[in-house]
Scaffold this motif. Structure first.
Motif, PDB file in Angstrom:
ATOM      1  N   GLY A 267       9.378  14.922 -10.607  1.00  0.00           N
ATOM      2  CA  GLY A 267       8.090  15.326 -11.142  1.00  0.00           C
ATOM      3  C   GLY A 267       6.942  14.384 -10.816  1.00  0.00           C
ATOM      4  N   ALA A 268       7.243  13.175 -10.377  1.00  0.00           N
ATOM      5  CA  ALA A 268       6.180  12.218 -10.041  1.00  0.00           C
ATOM      6  C   ALA A 268       5.538  12.613  -8.710  1.00  0.00           C
ATOM      7  CB  ALA A 268       6.732  10.806  -9.951  1.00  0.00           C
ATOM      8  N   VAL A 269       4.267  12.329  -8.573  1.00  0.00           N
ATOM      9  CA  VAL A 269       3.523  12.660  -7.364  1.00  0.00           C
ATOM     10  C   VAL A 269       3.534  11.456  -6.424  1.00  0.00           C
ATOM     11  CG1 VAL A 269       1.272  13.342  -6.452  1.00  0.00           C
ATOM     12  CG2 VAL A 269       2.054  14.231  -8.654  1.00  0.00           C
TER      13      VAL A 269
ATOM     14  N   THR B 205       5.052 -10.450  15.991  1.00  0.00           N
ATOM     15  CA  THR B 205       4.847  -9.590  17.155  1.00  0.00           C
ATOM     16  C   THR B 205       6.111  -8.788  17.437  1.00  0.00           C
ATOM     17  OG1 THR B 205       3.272 -11.135  18.110  1.00  0.00           O
ATOM     18  CG2 THR B 205       4.302  -9.582  19.640  1.00  0.00           C
ATOM     19  N   LEU B 206       5.945  -7.494  17.629  1.00  0.00           N
ATOM     20  CA  LEU B 206       6.985  -6.508  17.943  1.00  0.00           C
ATOM     21  C   LEU B 206       7.969  -6.224  16.807  1.00  0.00           C
ATOM     22  CD1 LEU B 206       7.864  -7.178  21.685  1.00  0.00           C
ATOM     23  CD2 LEU B 206       6.118  -5.702  20.714  1.00  0.00           C
ATOM     24  N   ALA B 207       7.791  -6.854  15.670  1.00  0.00           N
ATOM     25  CA  ALA B 207       8.665  -6.552  14.531  1.00  0.00           C
ATOM     26  C   ALA B 207       8.225  -5.232  13.902  1.00  0.00           C
ATOM     27  CB  ALA B 207       8.612  -7.671  13.503  1.00  0.00           C
ATOM     28  N   ARG B 208       9.180  -4.586  13.230  1.00  0.00           N
ATOM     29  CA  ARG B 208       8.905  -3.362  12.497  1.00  0.00           C
ATOM     30  C   ARG B 208       9.235  -3.601  11.027  1.00  0.00           C
ATOM     31  NH1 ARG B 208      10.806  -2.293  17.355  1.00  0.00           N
ATOM     32  NH2 ARG B 208      13.000  -2.376  16.843  1.00  0.00           N
ATOM     33  N   ILE B 209       8.366  -3.152  10.144  1.00  0.00           N
ATOM     34  CA  ILE B 209       8.611  -3.275   8.713  1.00  0.00           C
ATOM     35  C   ILE B 209       8.652  -1.867   8.130  1.00  0.00           C
ATOM     36  CG2 ILE B 209       6.146  -3.579   8.159  1.00  0.00           C
ATOM     37  CD1 ILE B 209       7.148  -5.489   5.868  1.00  0.00           C
ATOM     38  N   GLY B 210       9.636  -1.649   7.288  1.00  0.00           N
ATOM     39  CA  GLY B 210       9.771  -0.345   6.655  1.00  0.00           C
ATOM     40  C   GLY B 210       9.833  -0.486   5.147  1.00  0.00           C
ATOM     41  N   VAL B 211       9.308   0.508   4.468  1.00  0.00           N
ATOM     42  CA  VAL B 211       9.395   0.599   3.013  1.00  0.00           C
ATOM     43  C   VAL B 211      10.111   1.914   2.714  1.00  0.00           C
ATOM     44  CG1 VAL B 211       8.148   0.685   0.822  1.00  0.00           C
ATOM     45  CG2 VAL B 211       7.224  -0.658   2.738  1.00  0.00           C
ATOM     46  N   ARG B 212      11.243   1.795   2.027  1.00  0.00           N
ATOM     47  CA  ARG B 212      11.995   2.984   1.597  1.00  0.00           C
ATOM     48  C   ARG B 212      11.786   3.113   0.095  1.00  0.00           C
ATOM     49  NH1 ARG B 212      18.124   3.448   3.356  1.00  0.00           N
ATOM     50  NH2 ARG B 212      18.295   1.523   2.175  1.00  0.00           N
ATOM     51  N   TYR B 213      11.478   4.298  -0.352  1.00  0.00           N
ATOM     52  CA  TYR B 213      11.126   4.465  -1.757  1.00  0.00           C
ATOM     53  C   TYR B 213      11.520   5.848  -2.259  1.00  0.00           C
ATOM     54  CZ  TYR B 213       7.136   6.690   0.546  1.00  0.00           C
ATOM     55  OH  TYR B 213       6.348   7.466   1.346  1.00  0.00           O
ATOM     56  N   SER B 214      11.602   5.972  -3.583  1.00  0.00           N
ATOM     57  CA  SER B 214      11.817   7.286  -4.181  1.00  0.00           C
ATOM     58  C   SER B 214      11.111   7.330  -5.526  1.00  0.00           C
ATOM     59  CB  SER B 214      13.299   7.597  -4.341  1.00  0.00           C
ATOM     60  OG  SER B 214      13.892   6.746  -5.282  1.00  0.00           O
TER      61      SER B 214
ATOM     62  N   CYS C 176       2.395   1.768  -2.841  1.00  0.00           N
ATOM     63  CA  CYS C 176       3.540   2.609  -3.189  1.00  0.00           C
ATOM     64  C   CYS C 176       3.984   2.204  -4.585  1.00  0.00           C
ATOM     65  CB  CYS C 176       4.673   2.423  -2.186  1.00  0.00           C
ATOM     66  SG  CYS C 176       6.140   3.384  -2.578  1.00  0.00           S
ATOM     67  N   ASP C 177       3.619   3.007  -5.581  1.00  0.00           N
ATOM     68  CA  ASP C 177       3.956   2.635  -6.953  1.00  0.00           C
ATOM     69  C   ASP C 177       5.253   3.274  -7.436  1.00  0.00           C
ATOM     70  OD1 ASP C 177       2.918   5.175  -7.120  1.00  0.00           O
ATOM     71  OD2 ASP C 177       1.618   4.770  -8.832  1.00  0.00           O
ATOM     72  N   ALA C 178       6.144   3.599  -6.509  1.00  0.00           N
ATOM     73  CA  ALA C 178       7.465   4.118  -6.879  1.00  0.00           C
ATOM     74  C   ALA C 178       8.241   3.034  -7.612  1.00  0.00           C
ATOM     75  CB  ALA C 178       8.221   4.556  -5.632  1.00  0.00           C
ATOM     76  N   LYS C 179       9.010   3.443  -8.587  1.00  0.00           N
ATOM     77  CA  LYS C 179       9.827   2.485  -9.348  1.00  0.00           C
ATOM     78  C   LYS C 179      10.938   1.906  -8.469  1.00  0.00           C
ATOM     79  CE  LYS C 179       7.952   3.149 -13.466  1.00  0.00           C
ATOM     80  NZ  LYS C 179       6.621   2.653 -13.405  1.00  0.00           N
TER      81      LYS C 179
ATOM     82  N   ALA D 274      -0.471  -9.537  19.515  1.00  0.00           N
ATOM     83  CA  ALA D 274       0.037 -10.851  19.923  1.00  0.00           C
ATOM     84  C   ALA D 274       0.186 -11.817  18.752  1.00  0.00           C
ATOM     85  CB  ALA D 274      -0.885 -11.465  20.979  1.00  0.00           C
ATOM     86  N   GLU D 275      -0.367 -11.480  17.591  1.00  0.00           N
ATOM     87  CA  GLU D 275      -0.313 -12.351  16.409  1.00  0.00           C
ATOM     88  C   GLU D 275       0.499 -11.690  15.307  1.00  0.00           C
ATOM     89  OE1 GLU D 275      -1.796 -15.366  16.415  1.00  0.00           O
ATOM     90  OE2 GLU D 275      -2.510 -15.022  18.456  1.00  0.00           O
ATOM     91  N   SER D 276       1.052 -12.515  14.427  1.00  0.00           N
ATOM     92  CA  SER D 276       1.738 -11.984  13.250  1.00  0.00           C
ATOM     93  C   SER D 276       0.734 -11.280  12.357  1.00  0.00           C
ATOM     94  CB  SER D 276       2.407 -13.111  12.461  1.00  0.00           C
ATOM     95  OG  SER D 276       3.501 -13.618  13.169  1.00  0.00           O
ATOM     96  N   LEU D 277       1.213 -10.247  11.675  1.00  0.00           N
ATOM     97  CA  LEU D 277       0.392  -9.523  10.716  1.00  0.00           C
ATOM     98  C   LEU D 277       0.889  -9.805   9.306  1.00  0.00           C
ATOM     99  CD1 LEU D 277       0.145  -5.932  12.288  1.00  0.00           C
ATOM    100  CD2 LEU D 277      -1.616  -7.696  12.255  1.00  0.00           C
ATOM    101  N   SER D 278      -0.011  -9.731   8.374  1.00  0.00           N
ATOM    102  CA  SER D 278       0.341  -9.839   6.964  1.00  0.00           C
ATOM    103  C   SER D 278       0.535  -8.428   6.429  1.00  0.00           C
ATOM    104  CB  SER D 278      -0.793 -10.541   6.215  1.00  0.00           C
ATOM    105  OG  SER D 278      -0.552 -10.505   4.835  1.00  0.00           O
ATOM    106  N   PHE D 279       1.631  -8.203   5.720  1.00  0.00           N
ATOM    107  CA  PHE D 279       1.915  -6.906   5.106  1.00  0.00           C
ATOM    108  C   PHE D 279       1.896  -7.101   3.599  1.00  0.00           C
ATOM    109  CE2 PHE D 279       4.628  -3.604   3.361  1.00  0.00           C
ATOM    110  CZ  PHE D 279       4.228  -2.479   4.056  1.00  0.00           C
ATOM    111  N   LEU D 280       1.046  -6.360   2.923  1.00  0.00           N
ATOM    112  CA  LEU D 280       0.903  -6.471   1.473  1.00  0.00           C
ATOM    113  C   LEU D 280       1.365  -5.164   0.849  1.00  0.00           C
ATOM    114  CD1 LEU D 280      -0.155  -8.067  -0.987  1.00  0.00           C
ATOM    115  CD2 LEU D 280      -2.403  -7.049  -0.539  1.00  0.00           C
ATOM    116  N   LEU D 281       2.389  -5.255   0.004  1.00  0.00           N
ATOM    117  CA  LEU D 281       2.916  -4.087  -0.684  1.00  0.00           C
ATOM    118  C   LEU D 281       2.351  -4.080  -2.104  1.00  0.00           C
ATOM    119  CD1 LEU D 281       4.747  -1.619  -0.751  1.00  0.00           C
ATOM    120  CD2 LEU D 281       6.670  -3.144  -1.248  1.00  0.00           C
ATOM    121  N   GLU D 282       1.549  -3.091  -2.395  1.00  0.00           N
ATOM    122  CA  GLU D 282       0.889  -2.964  -3.689  1.00  0.00           C
ATOM    123  C   GLU D 282       1.599  -1.895  -4.520  1.00  0.00           C
ATOM    124  OE1 GLU D 282      -1.227  -4.945  -4.727  1.00  0.00           O
ATOM    125  OE2 GLU D 282      -2.689  -5.509  -3.226  1.00  0.00           O
ATOM    126  N   PRO D 283       1.521  -1.918  -5.828  1.00  0.00           N
ATOM    127  CA  PRO D 283       0.580  -2.668  -6.635  1.00  0.00           C
ATOM    128  C   PRO D 283       1.076  -4.043  -7.077  1.00  0.00           C
ATOM    129  CG  PRO D 283       1.689  -1.085  -8.024  1.00  0.00           C
ATOM    130  CD  PRO D 283       2.219  -0.893  -6.624  1.00  0.00           C
TER     131      PRO D 283
END
Length: 172
Positions: A42-44, A29-38, A60-63, A11-20
Motif C-alpha cells: 500500500g505504500a507509494v 571511477t567505473l564503479a556501480r552502486i545499487g540500492v535495492r528496496y521494498s 528512498c524512504d523504504a523501510k 575520472a573522479e570518485s563521486l559522492s553518493f548520498l542516500l536520503e532521508p
C-alpha cells in the motif's frame, strides 16, 4: 524488489548520498552502486534521484533497503585509461572491428610491452614510424604497470567486471 543502479563514468570518485538518513558512499571511477528496496503493501514508491557533476543524491524512504557497490577490476581501469585518456579504443584490422581484448592470449604471462604492442596492433597502426610506435609502447606500458601493479601479469588477470549490484538472489 526494485534495484536502482548508478555508474560512475567520470575520472573522479563521486559522492553518493542516500536520503532521508544521510548515508554516504564513495563511488570510484567505473564503479556501480545499487540500492535495492521494498515498500510495505500500500505504500507509494516516491524514490527520486538528483545527479550532479560531483555526486548523486538518491531519495528512498523504504523501510527495507540495502546498498551494494561493484568495483572495477584493474583491467577495467586500464582499458578506460587506454581509450578515454590515451585514445587507444581499437580499430579495423583486415576490415574487422578489433580491440586489444580480442588479441590477448587466454593463458600464460602478458608483459606490459607485449600488451602495448597488442593494443597498437588492434588500432591497425603498425605502419607508423618506429619512433612514434616506441613512444606509444612506452605510454601504454606505463599505463599497464600503473593499473595492473606489475610489469607482467598472468593472462587470467586481464578480465573485466560486468557484474551489476545484486546480481545474486536477494538475501533473507
Amino acid at each position: 524488489m526494485p534495484v536502482t543502479v548508478f555508474e560512475n563514468t567520470t575520472a573522479e570518485s563521486l559522492s553518493f548520498l542516500l536520503e532521508p538518513d544521510g548515508e554516504r558512499y564513495e563511488v570510484p571511477t567505473l564503479a556501480r552502486i545499487g540500492v535495492r528496496y521494498s515498500f510495505e503493501n500500500g505504500a507509494v514508491d516516491r524514490t527520486f534521484s538528483d545527479v550532479g557533476e560531483k555526486g548523486i543524491r538518491f531519495w528512498c524512504d523504504a523501510k527495507k533497503r540495502e546498498v551494494e557497490v561493484v568495483h572495477p577490476t584493474p583491467f577495467d581501469l586500464l582499458l578506460w585509461d587506454m581509450c578515454v585518456r590515451l585514445g587507444f579504443c581499437g580499430g579495423l584490422v583486415n576490415g574487422n572491428p578489433t580491440h586489444v581484448k580480442d588479441l590477448l592470449p587466454e593463458v600464460g604471462v602478458v608483459t606490459a610491452e607485449e600488451f602495448a604492442k597488442l593494443a597498437i596492433n588492434a588500432e591497425c597502426d603498425v605502419q607508423s614510424p618506429p619512433d612514434q610506435q616506441a613512444r606509444w609502447v612506452a605510454l601504454l606500458s606505463t599505463a599497464f604497470i600503473e593499473r595492473m601493479g606489475a610489469s607482467w601479469v598472468f593472462a587470467e588477470a586481464l578480465v573485466q567486471n560486468f557484474a551489476q549490484p545484486f546480481d545474486g538472489p536477494p538475501e533473507g
